[in-house]
Design a protein around this motif. Structure first.
Motif, PDB file in Angstrom:
ATOM      1  N   GLY A 164       0.682  -1.394  -0.062  1.00 29.87           N
ATOM      2  CA  GLY A 164       0.036   0.041  -0.094  1.00 29.87           C
ATOM      3  C   GLY A 164       0.979   1.257  -0.040  1.00 29.87           C
ATOM      4  N   SER A 165       0.164   2.242   0.102  1.00 30.12           N
ATOM      5  CA  SER A 165       1.127   3.827   0.111  1.00 30.12           C
ATOM      6  C   SER A 165       0.651   4.247   1.323  1.00 30.12           C
ATOM      7  N   LEU A 166       1.445   4.800   2.361  1.00 28.71           N
ATOM      8  CA  LEU A 166       1.251   5.450   3.392  1.00 28.71           C
ATOM      9  C   LEU A 166       0.390   6.709   3.380  1.00 28.71           C
ATOM     10  N   LEU A 167       0.680   7.301   2.372  1.00 31.29           N
ATOM     11  CA  LEU A 167       0.248   8.867   1.837  1.00 31.29           C
ATOM     12  C   LEU A 167      -0.884   8.590   0.923  1.00 31.29           C
ATOM     13  N   GLY A 168      -0.992   7.574   0.365  1.00 31.31           N
ATOM     14  CA  GLY A 168      -2.191   7.490  -0.963  1.00 31.31           C
ATOM     15  C   GLY A 168      -3.455   6.948  -0.234  1.00 31.31           C
ATOM     16  N   ARG A 169      -4.473   7.192  -1.089  1.00 36.60           N
ATOM     17  CA  ARG A 169      -5.846   6.771  -0.625  1.00 36.60           C
ATOM     18  C   ARG A 169      -6.262   7.050   0.733  1.00 36.60           C
ATOM     19  N   LEU A 170      -6.103   8.376   0.940  1.00 37.55           N
ATOM     20  CA  LEU A 170      -6.437   8.841   2.344  1.00 37.55           C
ATOM     21  C   LEU A 170      -8.166   8.924   2.389  1.00 37.55           C
ATOM     22  N   PRO A 171      -8.502   8.422   3.770  1.00 42.21           N
ATOM     23  CA  PRO A 171     -10.076   8.469   3.897  1.00 42.21           C
ATOM     24  C   PRO A 171     -10.351   9.824   3.796  1.00 42.21           C
ATOM     25  N   PRO A 172     -11.913   9.969   3.670  1.00 47.38           N
ATOM     26  CA  PRO A 172     -12.275  11.149   3.245  1.00 47.38           C
ATOM     27  C   PRO A 172     -12.484  11.886   4.825  1.00 47.38           C
ATOM     28  N   LEU A 173     -12.497  13.263   4.889  1.00 44.00           N
ATOM     29  CA  LEU A 173     -12.572  13.981   6.066  1.00 44.00           C
ATOM     30  C   LEU A 173     -13.576  13.391   7.045  1.00 44.00           C
ATOM     31  N   ALA A 174     -13.351  13.183   8.222  1.00 44.50           N
ATOM     32  CA  ALA A 174     -14.296  12.718   9.211  1.00 44.50           C
ATOM     33  C   ALA A 174     -14.353  13.627  10.438  1.00 44.50           C
ATOM     34  N   ASP A 175     -15.205  13.093  11.369  1.00 44.77           N
ATOM     35  CA  ASP A 175     -15.545  13.842  12.510  1.00 44.77           C
ATOM     36  C   ASP A 175     -14.237  13.597  13.611  1.00 44.77           C
ATOM     37  N   ALA A 176     -13.559  12.358  13.244  1.00 51.12           N
ATOM     38  CA  ALA A 176     -12.542  12.078  14.172  1.00 51.12           C
ATOM     39  C   ALA A 176     -11.320  11.622  13.419  1.00 51.12           C
ATOM     40  N   GLU A 177      -9.919  11.273  14.133  1.00 53.48           N
ATOM     41  CA  GLU A 177      -9.117  10.753  13.487  1.00 53.48           C
ATOM     42  C   GLU A 177      -9.513   9.182  13.087  1.00 53.48           C
TER      43      GLU A 177
END
Length: 120
Positions: A5-18
């Protein structure tokens, strides 16, 4: 087949928490990606893990606070070792922070993890 995988790739969408994502977990420890969206620890909240933790801030910036009043500012590429039971919190964090955390289970922490895994 190896997993990758990629640590910086495919980041989750903005959320209410980490967002926490386990990348690897064994009886000896856990590696996880943490994506912060500018979310600091809630007031009065302290992390106090049973495991030693090595943390790399891969992107963004953050300030960690410790129970003794010490604050440590991190920039992308900085890492820190947090001994087991070291009370700490995320005092401030940028909206683009990505962390790599390695939790190392040794001795009693590993035994407790194995016991809880066998209880089910």
């Amino acid at each position: 087949m190896p997993r990758r995988g990629s640590l910086l790739g495919r980041l989750p969408p903005l959320a209410d928490a980490e967002r926490f994502e386990a990348l690897l977990e064994t009886p000896c420890g856990r590696v996880e990606r943490i994506v912060s969206f500018g979310h600091a620890s809630p007031p009065g909240f302290w992390y106090e893990q049973a495991e030693d933790e090595w943390v790399l801030l891969a992107a963004g910036s953050a300030t960690l606070a410790f129970e003794d009043g010490t604050k440590l500012t991190l920039a992308a590429g900085d890492w820190i070792i947090l001994p087991a039971r070291q009370r700490h919190r995320v005092d401030a964090v940028s909206g683009d922070a990505v962390w790599l955390a390695v939790h190392l289970r040794t001795g009693q922490a590993r035994d407790q993890q194995q016991d809880s895994g066998n209880a089910g």
